[in-house]
Design an enzyme around this catalytic site. Structure first.
Site, PDB file in Angstrom:
ATOM      1  CE  LYS A   1     -53.089  61.931  21.156  1.00  0.00           C
ATOM      2  NZ  LYS A   1     -52.078  62.868  20.682  1.00  0.00           N
TER       3      LYS A   1
ATOM      4  CE  LYS B   1     -45.686  63.690  25.455  1.00  0.00           C
ATOM      5  NZ  LYS B   1     -46.007  64.764  24.516  1.00  0.00           N
TER       6      LYS B   1
ATOM      7  CE  LYS C   1     -51.344  69.422  21.552  1.00  0.00           C
ATOM      8  NZ  LYS C   1     -49.933  69.289  21.293  1.00  0.00           N
TER       9      LYS C   1
HETATM   10  P1  TYM Z   1     -45.943  64.175  21.053  1.00  0.00           P
HETATM   11  O1  TYM Z   1     -44.967  64.593  22.093  1.00  0.00           O
HETATM   12  O2  TYM Z   1     -47.356  64.577  21.213  1.00  0.00           O
HETATM   13  O3  TYM Z   1     -45.896  62.624  20.881  1.00  0.00           O
HETATM   14  C1  TYM Z   1     -44.663  61.934  20.752  1.00  0.00           C
HETATM   15  C2  TYM Z   1     -44.822  60.708  19.884  1.00  0.00           C
HETATM   16  O4  TYM Z   1     -45.722  59.801  20.510  1.00  0.00           O
HETATM   17  C3  TYM Z   1     -46.758  59.454  19.589  1.00  0.00           C
HETATM   18  N1  TYM Z   1     -47.998  59.241  20.350  1.00  0.00           N
HETATM   19  C4  TYM Z   1     -48.745  58.143  20.244  1.00  0.00           C
HETATM   20  N2  TYM Z   1     -48.610  57.034  19.516  1.00  0.00           N
HETATM   21  C5  TYM Z   1     -49.545  56.082  19.656  1.00  0.00           C
HETATM   22  N3  TYM Z   1     -50.613  56.209  20.482  1.00  0.00           N
HETATM   23  C6  TYM Z   1     -50.793  57.306  21.236  1.00  0.00           C
HETATM   24  N4  TYM Z   1     -51.829  57.408  22.046  1.00  0.00           N
HETATM   25  C7  TYM Z   1     -49.824  58.342  21.134  1.00  0.00           C
HETATM   26  N5  TYM Z   1     -49.696  59.551  21.737  1.00  0.00           N
HETATM   27  C8  TYM Z   1     -48.564  60.086  21.236  1.00  0.00           C
HETATM   28  C9  TYM Z   1     -46.869  60.665  18.670  1.00  0.00           C
HETATM   29  O5  TYM Z   1     -47.484  60.345  17.456  1.00  0.00           O
HETATM   30  C10 TYM Z   1     -45.415  61.044  18.513  1.00  0.00           C
HETATM   31  O6  TYM Z   1     -44.787  60.250  17.537  1.00  0.00           O
HETATM   32  N6  TYM Z   1     -45.125  67.435  17.411  1.00  0.00           N
HETATM   33  C11 TYM Z   1     -44.629  66.220  17.995  1.00  0.00           C
HETATM   34  C12 TYM Z   1     -43.152  66.295  18.348  1.00  0.00           C
HETATM   35  C13 TYM Z   1     -42.279  66.758  17.243  1.00  0.00           C
HETATM   36  C14 TYM Z   1     -41.804  65.968  16.175  1.00  0.00           C
HETATM   37  C15 TYM Z   1     -40.979  66.862  15.415  1.00  0.00           C
HETATM   38  C16 TYM Z   1     -41.960  64.639  15.796  1.00  0.00           C
HETATM   39  C17 TYM Z   1     -41.795  68.010  17.120  1.00  0.00           C
HETATM   40  N7  TYM Z   1     -41.012  68.088  16.005  1.00  0.00           N
HETATM   41  C18 TYM Z   1     -40.331  66.410  14.248  1.00  0.00           C
HETATM   42  C19 TYM Z   1     -41.308  64.209  14.642  1.00  0.00           C
HETATM   43  C20 TYM Z   1     -40.519  65.081  13.886  1.00  0.00           C
HETATM   44  C21 TYM Z   1     -45.379  65.945  19.289  1.00  0.00           C
HETATM   45  O7  TYM Z   1     -45.791  66.845  19.970  1.00  0.00           O
HETATM   46  O8  TYM Z   1     -45.437  64.645  19.630  1.00  0.00           O
END
Ligand code: TYM
Length: 328
Positions: A193, A196, A111
Protein backbone atom coordinates in the site's frame (compact mmCIF):
# COMPACT_ATOMS: atom_id res chain seq x y z
CA UNK A 1 -30.45 13.87 5.67
CA UNK A 2 -28.35 10.81 6.43
CA UNK A 3 -24.87 11.28 7.80
CA UNK A 4 -21.43 10.09 6.75
CA UNK A 5 -18.28 10.39 8.84
CA UNK A 6 -14.59 9.84 8.38
CA UNK A 7 -11.20 10.92 9.67
CA UNK A 8 -7.54 10.98 8.73
CA UNK A 9 -4.61 10.67 11.12
CA UNK A 10 -1.98 13.43 10.93
CA UNK A 11 0.89 10.97 11.19
CA UNK A 12 2.83 12.13 8.14
CA UNK A 13 2.63 13.99 4.86
CA UNK A 14 -0.62 13.29 2.99
CA UNK A 15 -0.37 10.97 0.03
CA UNK A 16 -2.16 10.46 -3.24
CA UNK A 17 -3.62 7.34 -1.58
CA UNK A 18 -5.29 9.44 1.13
CA UNK A 19 -6.61 11.80 -1.51
CA UNK A 20 -8.01 9.21 -3.94
CA UNK A 21 -9.11 6.65 -1.35
CA UNK A 22 -10.70 9.11 1.05
CA UNK A 23 -10.71 12.90 0.57
CA UNK A 24 -11.95 12.98 -3.03
CA UNK A 25 -14.80 10.68 -2.02
CA UNK A 26 -15.77 12.92 0.95
CA UNK A 27 -16.16 15.81 -1.47
CA UNK A 28 -18.35 13.75 -3.77
CA UNK A 29 -20.56 12.62 -0.89
CA UNK A 30 -21.20 16.02 0.67
CA UNK A 31 -24.07 16.87 -1.68
CA UNK A 32 -25.97 13.81 -0.56
CA UNK A 33 -24.98 13.46 3.09
CA UNK A 34 -24.45 15.56 6.16
CA UNK A 35 -20.73 15.04 6.54
CA UNK A 36 -18.54 14.95 9.66
CA UNK A 37 -14.87 14.91 8.70
CA UNK A 38 -12.22 15.15 11.37
CA UNK A 39 -8.51 15.01 12.08
CA UNK A 40 -7.84 11.95 14.22
CA UNK A 41 -4.99 13.52 16.12
CA UNK A 42 -5.44 11.33 19.22
CA UNK A 43 -4.74 8.35 16.99
CA UNK A 44 -1.52 10.01 15.87
CA UNK A 45 -0.16 9.67 19.41
CA UNK A 46 0.31 5.93 18.87
CA UNK A 47 3.31 6.75 16.67
CA UNK A 48 6.11 8.98 17.86
CA UNK A 49 6.23 12.39 16.22
CA UNK A 50 7.72 15.80 17.05
CA UNK A 51 5.19 18.29 18.44
CA UNK A 52 5.78 20.77 15.61
CA UNK A 53 5.51 18.19 12.92
CA UNK A 54 2.19 16.97 14.40
CA UNK A 55 0.94 20.57 14.37
CA UNK A 56 2.02 21.09 10.77
CA UNK A 57 0.49 17.81 9.62
CA UNK A 58 -2.76 18.75 11.35
CA UNK A 59 -2.94 22.21 9.77
CA UNK A 60 -2.04 20.81 6.33
CA UNK A 61 -4.68 18.15 6.59
CA UNK A 62 -7.45 20.66 7.31
CA UNK A 63 -6.13 22.91 4.54
CA UNK A 64 -6.28 19.98 2.12
CA UNK A 65 -9.80 19.11 3.23
CA UNK A 66 -10.81 22.65 2.31
CA UNK A 67 -8.68 22.83 -0.83
CA UNK A 68 -10.26 19.62 -2.12
CA UNK A 69 -13.65 21.28 -1.99
CA UNK A 70 -15.19 20.38 1.37
CA UNK A 71 -17.79 23.06 1.93
CA UNK A 72 -18.43 24.18 5.50
CA UNK A 73 -22.14 24.61 4.85
CA UNK A 74 -22.35 20.89 4.13
CA UNK A 75 -19.44 19.40 6.07
CA UNK A 76 -18.37 19.81 9.68
CA UNK A 77 -14.58 19.70 9.98
CA UNK A 78 -13.09 19.31 13.45
CA UNK A 79 -10.20 18.06 15.55
CA UNK A 80 -10.74 14.86 17.49
CA UNK A 81 -8.92 16.32 20.50
CA UNK A 82 -11.35 19.28 20.62
CA UNK A 83 -14.28 16.95 21.22
CA UNK A 84 -13.48 15.38 24.57
CA UNK A 85 -16.25 12.79 24.27
CA UNK A 86 -14.17 10.71 21.85
CA UNK A 87 -11.74 9.62 24.54
CA UNK A 88 -14.54 8.94 27.00
CA UNK A 89 -16.66 6.82 24.65
CA UNK A 90 -13.38 5.22 23.57
CA UNK A 91 -12.87 3.94 27.11
CA UNK A 92 -16.44 2.67 27.27
CA UNK A 93 -15.91 0.86 23.97
CA UNK A 94 -12.67 -0.69 25.24
CA UNK A 95 -14.68 -2.21 28.06
CA UNK A 96 -16.94 -3.87 25.50
CA UNK A 97 -14.18 -5.17 23.21
CA UNK A 98 -12.46 -8.53 23.65
CA UNK A 99 -8.69 -9.00 23.62
CA UNK A 100 -9.14 -11.60 20.88
CA UNK A 101 -10.85 -9.08 18.62
CA UNK A 102 -7.98 -6.60 18.91
CA UNK A 103 -5.33 -9.29 18.55
CA UNK A 104 -6.75 -10.13 15.14
CA UNK A 105 -6.36 -6.58 13.77
CA UNK A 106 -3.94 -6.72 10.86
CA UNK A 107 -3.08 -3.04 11.20
CA UNK A 108 -1.90 -3.60 14.78
CA UNK A 109 0.29 -6.48 13.65
CA UNK A 110 1.78 -4.40 10.80
CA UNK A 111 2.40 -1.32 12.92
CA UNK A 112 3.83 -3.30 15.82
CA UNK A 113 6.29 -4.82 13.40
CA UNK A 114 7.19 -1.48 11.83
CA UNK A 115 7.55 0.32 15.17
CA UNK A 116 8.96 -2.53 17.23
CA UNK A 117 10.70 -0.04 19.56
CA UNK A 118 7.38 1.55 20.53
CA UNK A 119 4.62 -1.04 20.82
CA UNK A 120 2.54 1.08 23.16
CA UNK A 121 -0.84 0.06 24.55
CA UNK A 122 -2.53 2.76 22.43
CA UNK A 123 -1.41 0.98 19.29
CA UNK A 124 -3.36 -2.05 20.52
CA UNK A 125 -6.46 -0.23 21.80
CA UNK A 126 -6.72 2.17 18.86
CA UNK A 127 -9.68 0.35 17.18
CA UNK A 128 -12.17 0.93 20.07
CA UNK A 129 -11.28 4.63 19.91
CA UNK A 130 -12.04 4.56 16.21
CA UNK A 131 -15.33 2.81 17.03
CA UNK A 132 -16.17 5.67 19.40
CA UNK A 133 -15.18 8.28 16.77
CA UNK A 134 -17.81 6.80 14.51
CA UNK A 135 -20.64 5.88 16.87
CA UNK A 136 -20.78 9.30 18.54
CA UNK A 137 -22.24 10.77 15.34
CA UNK A 138 -24.67 8.08 14.11
CA UNK A 139 -23.38 8.00 10.53
CA UNK A 140 -24.98 5.67 8.02
CA UNK A 141 -21.75 5.46 6.00
CA UNK A 142 -18.03 5.55 6.76
CA UNK A 143 -16.06 6.39 3.60
CA UNK A 144 -12.54 4.96 3.95
CA UNK A 145 -9.96 3.05 1.95
CA UNK A 146 -9.78 -0.73 1.93
CA UNK A 147 -7.17 -0.81 4.73
CA UNK A 148 -9.78 0.42 7.24
CA UNK A 149 -12.30 -2.34 6.49
CA UNK A 150 -11.52 -4.37 9.60
CA UNK A 151 -11.98 -1.35 11.86
CA UNK A 152 -15.36 -0.52 10.36
CA UNK A 153 -16.41 -4.16 10.77
CA UNK A 154 -15.45 -3.99 14.44
CA UNK A 155 -17.55 -0.82 14.72
CA UNK A 156 -20.56 -2.65 13.36
CA UNK A 157 -20.01 -5.55 15.77
CA UNK A 158 -19.71 -3.25 18.76
CA UNK A 159 -22.73 -1.15 17.78
CA UNK A 160 -24.80 -4.31 17.49
CA UNK A 161 -23.41 -5.73 20.74
CA UNK A 162 -24.18 -2.54 22.62
CA UNK A 163 -27.67 -2.16 21.14
CA UNK A 164 -28.50 -5.75 22.04
CA UNK A 165 -27.31 -5.40 25.60
CA UNK A 166 -28.65 -1.95 26.47
CA UNK A 167 -31.36 -1.25 23.89
CA UNK A 168 -31.22 0.81 20.73
CA UNK A 169 -28.40 3.34 21.12
CA UNK A 170 -26.25 3.51 17.98
CA UNK A 171 -26.82 3.49 14.24
CA UNK A 172 -24.97 0.48 12.79
CA UNK A 173 -22.78 2.11 10.11
CA UNK A 174 -21.75 0.71 6.75
CA UNK A 175 -18.38 0.69 5.07
CA UNK A 176 -18.30 2.92 1.98
CA UNK A 177 -15.47 2.33 -0.49
CA UNK A 178 -14.81 4.56 -3.47
CA UNK A 179 -15.30 2.80 -6.83
CA UNK A 180 -11.70 3.15 -7.90
CA UNK A 181 -8.92 4.34 -5.62
CA UNK A 182 -9.79 2.44 -2.44
CA UNK A 183 -6.36 0.87 -2.51
CA UNK A 184 -3.57 2.83 -4.17
CA UNK A 185 -0.33 0.89 -4.13
CA UNK A 186 3.27 2.05 -3.82
CA UNK A 187 4.77 2.99 -7.19
CA UNK A 188 8.05 1.35 -6.26
CA UNK A 189 6.51 -1.81 -4.85
CA UNK A 190 2.99 -2.21 -6.23
CA UNK A 191 2.13 -5.12 -3.98
CA UNK A 192 2.39 -2.79 -0.96
CA UNK A 193 0.00 0.00 0.00
CA UNK A 194 1.11 3.61 -0.61
CA UNK A 195 1.49 4.88 2.95
CA UNK A 196 2.21 8.24 4.63
CA UNK A 197 3.88 6.75 7.69
CA UNK A 198 6.24 4.58 5.71
CA UNK A 199 9.58 6.36 5.51
CA UNK A 200 11.38 3.83 3.33
CA UNK A 201 8.94 4.20 0.48
CA UNK A 202 9.50 7.88 -0.47
CA UNK A 203 10.11 6.86 -4.06
CA UNK A 204 6.90 4.90 -4.27
CA UNK A 205 4.77 7.54 -2.67
CA UNK A 206 3.33 10.70 -4.23
CA UNK A 207 2.80 13.40 -1.62
CA UNK A 208 0.13 16.03 -2.13
CA UNK A 209 2.76 18.76 -1.90
CA UNK A 210 5.20 17.17 -4.37
CA UNK A 211 6.08 19.48 -7.29
CA UNK A 212 5.36 18.62 -10.92
CA UNK A 213 8.90 17.46 -11.64
CA UNK A 214 9.00 15.10 -8.67
CA UNK A 215 5.59 13.63 -9.47
CA UNK A 216 6.53 13.01 -13.08
CA UNK A 217 9.83 11.43 -12.08
CA UNK A 218 8.16 9.12 -9.57
CA UNK A 219 5.51 7.99 -12.05
CA UNK A 220 8.03 7.50 -14.84
CA UNK A 221 10.14 5.26 -12.64
CA UNK A 222 7.17 3.26 -11.33
CA UNK A 223 7.81 -0.47 -11.27
CA UNK A 224 6.02 -2.30 -14.09
CA UNK A 225 6.61 -5.71 -15.76
CA UNK A 226 7.99 -7.24 -18.91
CA UNK A 227 4.65 -8.16 -20.47
CA UNK A 228 4.59 -4.93 -22.47
CA UNK A 229 0.81 -4.63 -22.82
CA UNK A 230 -1.58 -2.37 -20.94
CA UNK A 231 -3.96 -4.67 -19.07
CA UNK A 232 -5.82 -4.48 -15.81
CA UNK A 233 -4.44 -7.54 -14.03
CA UNK A 234 -3.60 -7.05 -10.36
CA UNK A 235 -1.84 -10.42 -10.08
CA UNK A 236 0.45 -10.40 -13.10
CA UNK A 237 0.66 -6.66 -13.75
CA UNK A 238 0.24 -4.94 -10.37
CA UNK A 239 2.24 -1.85 -11.39
CA UNK A 240 0.29 -1.17 -14.59
CA UNK A 241 -3.00 -1.92 -12.80
CA UNK A 242 -2.09 0.58 -10.10
CA UNK A 243 -1.37 3.29 -12.69
CA UNK A 244 -4.68 2.54 -14.42
CA UNK A 245 -6.42 2.84 -11.05
CA UNK A 246 -4.75 6.17 -10.35
CA UNK A 247 -5.76 7.52 -13.75
CA UNK A 248 -9.35 6.30 -13.33
CA UNK A 249 -9.64 7.71 -9.81
CA UNK A 250 -8.37 11.12 -10.88
CA UNK A 251 -10.50 11.43 -14.00
CA UNK A 252 -13.46 9.55 -12.44
CA UNK A 253 -13.71 7.31 -15.49
CA UNK A 254 -14.19 3.60 -15.04
CA UNK A 255 -11.24 1.23 -15.21
CA UNK A 256 -12.59 -0.54 -18.26
CA UNK A 257 -12.74 2.55 -20.43
CA UNK A 258 -9.34 3.74 -19.17
CA UNK A 259 -7.78 0.36 -20.00
CA UNK A 260 -9.38 0.52 -23.42
CA UNK A 261 -8.13 4.06 -24.03
CA UNK A 262 -4.50 3.04 -23.43
CA UNK A 263 -4.53 -0.49 -24.84
CA UNK A 264 -2.18 0.39 -27.71
CA UNK A 265 0.21 2.61 -25.73
CA UNK A 266 3.71 1.61 -24.75
CA UNK A 267 4.55 1.87 -21.03
CA UNK A 268 6.57 5.08 -21.39
CA UNK A 269 3.81 6.99 -23.20
CA UNK A 270 1.17 5.63 -20.85
CA UNK A 271 3.15 6.78 -17.81
CA UNK A 272 3.43 10.21 -19.38
CA UNK A 273 -0.38 10.46 -19.63
CA UNK A 274 -0.82 9.32 -16.03
CA UNK A 275 1.74 11.88 -14.86
CA UNK A 276 -0.09 14.64 -16.76
CA UNK A 277 -3.44 14.11 -15.05
CA UNK A 278 -1.87 13.74 -11.59
CA UNK A 279 0.21 16.90 -12.02
CA UNK A 280 -2.81 18.85 -13.24
CA UNK A 281 -5.02 17.79 -10.34
CA UNK A 282 -2.37 18.28 -7.65
CA UNK A 283 -1.15 21.63 -8.92
CA UNK A 284 -4.70 23.02 -8.76
CA UNK A 285 -5.08 21.53 -5.30
CA UNK A 286 -1.78 23.06 -4.15
CA UNK A 287 -2.77 26.49 -5.39
CA UNK A 288 -5.93 26.41 -3.28
CA UNK A 289 -4.02 24.93 -0.34
CA UNK A 290 -1.58 27.89 -0.28
CA UNK A 291 -4.41 30.37 -0.48
CA UNK A 292 -6.17 28.70 2.47
CA UNK A 293 -3.04 28.60 4.62
CA UNK A 294 -2.26 32.27 3.85
CA UNK A 295 -5.76 33.39 4.79
CA UNK A 296 -6.07 31.57 8.13
CA UNK A 297 -9.04 29.60 6.87
CA UNK A 298 -7.98 26.54 8.84
CA UNK A 299 -8.53 28.25 12.20
CA UNK A 300 -11.95 29.53 11.17
CA UNK A 301 -13.11 26.11 9.95
CA UNK A 302 -12.01 24.38 13.16
CA UNK A 303 -13.69 26.93 15.41
CA UNK A 304 -16.98 26.38 13.62
CA UNK A 305 -16.58 22.61 13.50
CA UNK A 306 -15.70 22.22 17.15
CA UNK A 307 -18.91 23.87 18.26
CA UNK A 308 -21.12 21.74 16.03
CA UNK A 309 -19.36 18.44 16.76
CA UNK A 310 -19.34 19.00 20.53
CA UNK A 311 -23.12 19.33 20.60
CA UNK A 312 -23.77 16.10 18.71
CA UNK A 313 -21.16 14.12 20.61
CA UNK A 314 -22.28 15.35 24.03
CA UNK A 315 -25.87 14.36 23.40
CA UNK A 316 -24.86 10.84 22.34
CA UNK A 317 -22.47 10.35 25.24
CA UNK A 318 -25.16 11.36 27.74
CA UNK A 319 -27.47 8.78 26.23
CA UNK A 320 -24.76 6.15 26.68
CA UNK A 321 -24.15 7.21 30.28
CA UNK A 322 -27.82 6.79 31.04
CA UNK A 323 -27.90 3.30 29.54
CA UNK A 324 -24.88 2.27 31.57
CA UNK A 325 -26.05 3.72 34.87
CA UNK A 326 -23.23 6.24 35.03
CA UNK A 327 -24.76 8.83 37.35
CA UNK A 328 -27.62 8.35 39.76
P1 TYM B 1 -5.26 6.95 7.75
O1 TYM B 1 -4.89 8.30 8.25
O2 TYM B 1 -4.24 5.89 7.77
O3 TYM B 1 -5.81 7.07 6.29
C1 TYM B 1 -6.78 8.05 5.94
C2 TYM B 1 -7.68 7.55 4.84
O4 TYM B 1 -6.90 7.32 3.67
C3 TYM B 1 -7.13 5.99 3.20
N1 TYM B 1 -5.88 5.49 2.59
C4 TYM B 1 -5.82 4.97 1.37
N2 TYM B 1 -6.75 4.77 0.43
C5 TYM B 1 -6.35 4.23 -0.73
N3 TYM B 1 -5.06 3.87 -0.97
C6 TYM B 1 -4.09 4.05 -0.06
N4 TYM B 1 -2.85 3.70 -0.32
C7 TYM B 1 -4.46 4.63 1.18
N5 TYM B 1 -3.76 4.95 2.30
C8 TYM B 1 -4.66 5.48 3.15
C9 TYM B 1 -7.49 5.21 4.45
O5 TYM B 1 -8.18 4.03 4.15
C10 TYM B 1 -8.34 6.21 5.19
O6 TYM B 1 -9.66 6.22 4.71
N6 TYM B 1 -7.78 5.02 11.55
C11 TYM B 1 -7.91 5.91 10.43
C12 TYM B 1 -8.44 7.28 10.81
C13 TYM B 1 -9.69 7.25 11.61
C14 TYM B 1 -10.99 7.07 11.11
C15 TYM B 1 -11.84 7.16 12.26
C16 TYM B 1 -11.53 6.88 9.84
C17 TYM B 1 -9.75 7.41 12.95
N7 TYM B 1 -11.05 7.35 13.36
C18 TYM B 1 -13.23 7.03 12.14
C19 TYM B 1 -12.92 6.75 9.73
C20 TYM B 1 -13.74 6.82 10.86
C21 TYM B 1 -6.53 6.13 9.81
O7 TYM B 1 -5.54 6.10 10.49
O8 TYM B 1 -6.55 6.44 8.50
Amino acid sequence: MERALSGITPSGKLTLGNYLGAIKEFVKMQDEFEMYIFVSNLHSLTIEQERNSRKKNTRDLVAFYLASGLDLSKTTIFLQSDVLMHAQLGWIMQCHTYMGELSRMTQFKDKAQKHSDNINVGLFTYPPLMVADILLYDPKYVPVGEDQRQHVELTRDLAQRFNKKYGDTFVVPELHLTKSGAKIMSLANPTKKMSKSDDESEKGCIYLLDDAKTITKKIKSATTDSIGKINYDEVNQPGISNLLTIYAAITQEDIKSVTNKFKDYNYGDFKEEVAKVVVKELSQLQERYHHIIDNNEVEKALELGKEKALKVAYKKLMKVHKKLGLGI
